[in-house]
Design a protein around this motif. Structure first.
Motif, mmCIF file in Angstrom:
data_model
loop_
_atom_site.group_PDB
_atom_site.id
_atom_site.type_symbol
_atom_site.label_atom_id
_atom_site.label_comp_id
_atom_site.label_asym_id
_atom_site.label_seq_id
_atom_site.Cartn_x
_atom_site.Cartn_y
_atom_site.Cartn_z
ATOM 1 N N ILE A 187 0.896 -23.829 31.228
ATOM 2 C CA ILE A 187 1.637 -23.148 30.164
ATOM 3 C C ILE A 187 0.907 -21.842 29.889
ATOM 4 C CG2 ILE A 187 2.322 -23.223 27.734
ATOM 5 C CD1 ILE A 187 2.307 -26.318 28.030
ATOM 6 N N PRO A 188 1.586 -20.679 29.985
ATOM 7 C CA PRO A 188 0.913 -19.403 29.722
ATOM 8 C C PRO A 188 0.802 -19.125 28.224
ATOM 9 C CG PRO A 188 3.169 -18.999 30.413
ATOM 10 C CD PRO A 188 2.949 -20.491 30.478
ATOM 11 N N ARG A 189 -0.400 -18.732 27.800
ATOM 12 C CA ARG A 189 -0.657 -18.388 26.405
ATOM 13 C C ARG A 189 -1.528 -17.141 26.357
ATOM 14 N NH1 ARG A 189 0.223 -22.086 22.405
ATOM 15 N NH2 ARG A 189 -1.466 -21.181 21.209
ATOM 16 N N THR A 190 -1.502 -16.456 25.220
ATOM 17 C CA THR A 190 -2.364 -15.285 25.025
ATOM 18 C C THR A 190 -3.349 -15.556 23.901
ATOM 19 O OG1 THR A 190 -0.830 -14.265 23.446
ATOM 20 C CG2 THR A 190 -0.590 -13.640 25.764
ATOM 21 N N ALA A 191 -4.501 -14.913 23.982
ATOM 22 C CA ALA A 191 -5.487 -14.897 22.897
ATOM 23 C C ALA A 191 -5.951 -13.458 22.768
ATOM 24 C CB ALA A 191 -6.667 -15.821 23.190
ATOM 25 N N ILE A 192 -5.899 -12.923 21.555
ATOM 26 C CA ILE A 192 -6.181 -11.509 21.319
ATOM 27 C C ILE A 192 -7.358 -11.377 20.360
ATOM 28 C CG2 ILE A 192 -5.175 -9.338 20.494
ATOM 29 C CD1 ILE A 192 -2.595 -11.718 20.948
ATOM 30 N N PHE A 193 -8.313 -10.531 20.749
ATOM 31 C CA PHE A 193 -9.488 -10.251 19.926
ATOM 32 C C PHE A 193 -9.535 -8.743 19.692
ATOM 33 C CE2 PHE A 193 -10.209 -14.194 22.094
ATOM 34 C CZ PHE A 193 -10.695 -15.007 21.088
ATOM 35 N N VAL A 194 -9.234 -8.328 18.458
ATOM 36 C CA VAL A 194 -9.149 -6.917 18.104
ATOM 37 C C VAL A 194 -10.411 -6.511 17.341
ATOM 38 C CG1 VAL A 194 -7.849 -5.197 16.798
ATOM 39 C CG2 VAL A 194 -6.637 -6.986 18.031
ATOM 40 N N ARG A 195 -10.990 -5.393 17.765
ATOM 41 C CA ARG A 195 -12.221 -4.892 17.146
ATOM 42 C C ARG A 195 -11.926 -3.690 16.262
ATOM 43 N NH1 ARG A 195 -16.702 -2.502 21.005
ATOM 44 N NH2 ARG A 195 -15.165 -0.845 21.037
ATOM 45 N N ARG A 196 -12.584 -3.659 15.099
ATOM 46 C CA ARG A 196 -12.599 -2.495 14.201
ATOM 47 C C ARG A 196 -14.058 -2.202 13.925
ATOM 48 N NH1 ARG A 196 -8.361 -3.130 9.234
ATOM 49 N NH2 ARG A 196 -6.505 -3.026 10.486
ATOM 50 N N GLY A 197 -14.576 -1.136 14.538
ATOM 51 C CA GLY A 197 -15.992 -0.844 14.389
ATOM 52 C C GLY A 197 -16.815 -1.962 14.992
ATOM 53 N N ASP A 198 -17.658 -2.589 14.169
ATOM 54 C CA ASP A 198 -18.488 -3.696 14.628
ATOM 55 C C ASP A 198 -17.908 -5.062 14.263
ATOM 56 O OD1 ASP A 198 -20.346 -1.972 15.698
ATOM 57 O OD2 ASP A 198 -21.570 -1.906 13.885
ATOM 58 N N GLU A 199 -16.678 -5.095 13.768
ATOM 59 C CA GLU A 199 -16.066 -6.351 13.338
ATOM 60 C C GLU A 199 -14.897 -6.723 14.239
ATOM 61 O OE1 GLU A 199 -14.874 -5.679 9.293
ATOM 62 O OE2 GLU A 199 -16.821 -6.319 8.543
ATOM 63 N N TYR A 200 -14.666 -8.021 14.358
ATOM 64 C CA TYR A 200 -13.512 -8.540 15.103
ATOM 65 C C TYR A 200 -12.588 -9.274 14.145
ATOM 66 C CZ TYR A 200 -15.457 -7.387 19.617
ATOM 67 O OH TYR A 200 -15.929 -6.711 20.703
ATOM 68 N N LEU A 201 -11.295 -9.112 14.372
ATOM 69 C CA LEU A 201 -10.293 -9.790 13.568
ATOM 70 C C LEU A 201 -10.127 -11.213 14.115
ATOM 71 C CD1 LEU A 201 -8.070 -9.633 11.382
ATOM 72 C CD2 LEU A 201 -6.509 -8.916 13.204
ATOM 73 N N LEU A 202 -10.363 -12.191 13.259
ATOM 74 C CA LEU A 202 -10.211 -13.595 13.629
ATOM 75 C C LEU A 202 -9.302 -14.277 12.620
ATOM 76 C CD1 LEU A 202 -13.919 -14.509 14.430
ATOM 77 C CD2 LEU A 202 -12.091 -13.976 16.062
ATOM 78 N N MET A 203 -8.730 -15.392 13.029
ATOM 79 C CA MET A 203 -7.905 -16.173 12.124
ATOM 80 C C MET A 203 -8.567 -17.529 11.902
ATOM 81 S SD MET A 203 -3.967 -17.501 12.395
ATOM 82 C CE MET A 203 -3.288 -15.866 12.492
ATOM 83 N N LYS A 204 -8.708 -17.894 10.639
ATOM 84 C CA LYS A 204 -9.198 -19.229 10.302
ATOM 85 C C LYS A 204 -7.978 -20.124 10.165
ATOM 86 C CE LYS A 204 -12.094 -21.771 7.097
ATOM 87 N NZ LYS A 204 -12.882 -21.695 5.853
ATOM 88 N N GLY A 205 -7.914 -21.148 11.015
ATOM 89 C CA GLY A 205 -6.755 -22.036 11.021
ATOM 90 C C GLY A 205 -6.559 -22.744 9.690
ATOM 91 N N ALA A 206 -5.307 -22.866 9.300
ATOM 92 C CA ALA A 206 -4.976 -23.574 8.060
ATOM 93 C C ALA A 206 -5.442 -25.027 8.155
ATOM 94 C CB ALA A 206 -3.466 -23.517 7.819
ATOM 95 N N PRO A 207 -5.812 -25.628 7.033
ATOM 96 C CA PRO A 207 -6.292 -27.012 7.063
ATOM 97 C C PRO A 207 -5.241 -28.005 7.548
ATOM 98 C CG PRO A 207 -6.183 -26.194 4.791
ATOM 99 C CD PRO A 207 -5.854 -25.051 5.692
ATOM 100 N N THR A 208 -3.982 -27.601 7.536
ATOM 101 C CA THR A 208 -2.892 -28.497 7.945
ATOM 102 C C THR A 208 -2.558 -28.397 9.434
ATOM 103 O OG1 THR A 208 -1.316 -26.771 7.326
ATOM 104 C CG2 THR A 208 -1.816 -28.450 5.665
ATOM 105 N N LYS A 209 -3.199 -27.472 10.159
ATOM 106 C CA LYS A 209 -2.912 -27.324 11.590
ATOM 107 C C LYS A 209 -3.382 -28.555 12.358
ATOM 108 C CE LYS A 209 -3.212 -23.741 13.991
ATOM 109 N NZ LYS A 209 -3.583 -22.585 14.769
ATOM 110 N N ARG A 210 -2.621 -28.906 13.400
ATOM 111 C CA ARG A 210 -2.984 -30.050 14.244
ATOM 112 C C ARG A 210 -4.231 -29.747 15.052
ATOM 113 N NH1 ARG A 210 -1.807 -31.817 19.427
ATOM 114 N NH2 ARG A 210 -0.529 -30.005 19.852
#
Length: 102
Positions: free
Chosen positions: A3-26
């Motif tokens: 199954i093809p999926r993407t994962a994206i890591f975006v940088r702003r200066g010295d920081e990366y944008l990440l997502m903290k999964g919701a507590p209800t995610k499987r």
């Protein structure tokens, strides 16, 4: 079969944008990860990454493919296409699958 999926890591200066999964995610509940999702039928990889970034965050960025990871998950695995990005534009929006950090 994969199954093809993407994962994206975006940088702003010295920081990366990440997502903290919701507590209800499987999967990945409460864990940090990049932005991403499934590649839709007929969609090329870069278009998929751009769409996922916009849908999940409200942002656009200059993206490029930087690697692939094959995940053996039994009969059907996952082919993860990793994208890096810079020059994020737009305003981040509230997300339903977790919390943006970065």
């Amino acid at each position: 079969m994969f199954i093809p999926r993407t994962a994206i890591f975006v940088r702003r200066g010295d920081e990366y944008l990440l997502m903290k999964g919701a507590p209800t995610k499987r999967l990945w509940a409460g864990k940090y990860n990049g932005i991403g999702g499934h590649v839709e039928r007929g969609e090329d990889l870069l278009s998929s990454a751009r769409r996922e970034l916009l849908e999940e965050t409200g942002l656009t960025a200059d993206l490029w493919l930087c690697g692939t990871v094959l995940v053996d998950a039994g009969e059907t695995g996952i082919c993860l296409f990793l994208f890096c990005g810079e020059n994020a534009r737009g305003r981040s929006k509230p997300v339903r699958r977790g919390q943006l950090n970065g």
